[in-house]
Motif scaffolding. Sequence first.
Motif, PDB file in Angstrom:
ATOM      1  N   PHE A 128      -5.177  52.645  40.959  1.00 35.35           N
ATOM      2  CA  PHE A 128      -3.988  51.787  40.968  1.00 35.35           C
ATOM      3  C   PHE A 128      -4.305  50.428  41.590  1.00 35.35           C
ATOM      4  CE2 PHE A 128      -0.094  50.252  43.036  1.00 35.35           C
ATOM      5  CZ  PHE A 128       0.721  50.124  41.914  1.00 35.35           C
ATOM      6  N   CYS A 129      -5.061  50.450  42.681  1.00 35.06           N
ATOM      7  CA  CYS A 129      -5.425  49.189  43.335  1.00 35.06           C
ATOM      8  C   CYS A 129      -6.369  48.353  42.469  1.00 35.06           C
ATOM      9  CB  CYS A 129      -6.074  49.461  44.686  1.00 35.06           C
ATOM     10  SG  CYS A 129      -4.933  50.130  45.899  1.00 35.06           S
ATOM     11  N   CYS A 172      -5.160  56.542  43.783  1.00 34.14           N
ATOM     12  CA  CYS A 172      -4.824  55.388  44.636  1.00 34.14           C
ATOM     13  C   CYS A 172      -5.790  54.233  44.399  1.00 34.14           C
ATOM     14  CB  CYS A 172      -4.847  55.797  46.094  1.00 34.14           C
ATOM     15  SG  CYS A 172      -3.529  56.922  46.559  1.00 34.14           S
ATOM     16  N   GLU A 194      -6.138  39.705  32.111  1.00 27.68           N
ATOM     17  CA  GLU A 194      -5.040  39.705  31.147  1.00 27.68           C
ATOM     18  C   GLU A 194      -5.520  39.667  29.704  1.00 27.68           C
ATOM     19  OE1 GLU A 194      -1.771  37.197  31.930  1.00 27.68           O
ATOM     20  OE2 GLU A 194      -1.941  37.442  34.093  1.00 27.68           O
ATOM     21  N   VAL A 221      -6.640  48.444  39.101  1.00 34.73           N
ATOM     22  CA  VAL A 221      -5.995  47.988  37.872  1.00 34.73           C
ATOM     23  C   VAL A 221      -4.959  46.905  38.168  1.00 34.73           C
ATOM     24  CG1 VAL A 221      -4.530  48.756  35.942  1.00 34.73           C
ATOM     25  CG2 VAL A 221      -6.479  50.111  36.627  1.00 34.73           C
ATOM     26  N   ALA A 222      -4.494  46.826  39.394  1.00 34.87           N
ATOM     27  CA  ALA A 222      -3.527  45.780  39.739  1.00 34.87           C
ATOM     28  C   ALA A 222      -4.133  44.387  39.548  1.00 34.87           C
ATOM     29  CB  ALA A 222      -3.061  45.952  41.179  1.00 34.87           C
ATOM     30  N   GLY A 223      -5.450  44.281  39.661  1.00 30.41           N
ATOM     31  CA  GLY A 223      -6.104  42.990  39.466  1.00 30.41           C
ATOM     32  C   GLY A 223      -6.831  42.899  38.143  1.00 30.41           C
ATOM     33  N   SER A 251     -13.565  54.921  40.436  1.00 27.37           N
ATOM     34  CA  SER A 251     -12.683  55.569  41.411  1.00 27.37           C
ATOM     35  C   SER A 251     -12.937  57.069  41.489  1.00 27.37           C
ATOM     36  CB  SER A 251     -11.216  55.278  41.088  1.00 27.37           C
ATOM     37  OG  SER A 251     -10.882  55.794  39.816  1.00 27.37           O
TER      38      SER A 251
END
Length: 95
Positions: A22-23, A19, A30, A25-27, A46
Motif C-alpha cells: 500500500f505504501c 502494508c 501515473e 503503490v501510493a507513490g 513487499s
Amino acid sequence: MKVVKHVFSIAAIFLGAGCMFFCLVAGAPEARESLGGYVFCASAFSLVISAFLIGCVRYILYLQKKVEKLENRLKNDSRTYSRTDGNLDKNHFVP
C-alpha cells in the motif's frame, strides 16, 4: 502448536506485505504503460522482504531454543561430574 506458528507466520507475512505494498503503490507513476510493471515489482518486493523478516525471526527463535537446550544439557552434565571432586571416576575410562 506448530500449525498455529505457521499460520501466524503466514498471516504476518501477508499483513506486512500488504502494508508495504500500500505504501509503495501510493507513490506509483501515473503513466499507464509503466504502472503494471511497477505494481508487479512492488508486490514481489513487499512479499520477499516480509518473508525474509519473518524467516529471520523464526531462525533466531530456533537458535534460542537450541542454546537453551544446550545450556540445560551442560547444567545436567556439570551436576553429574560435581560429585567426583573434579576428577573423573575410573569407570569412565575403558582400557
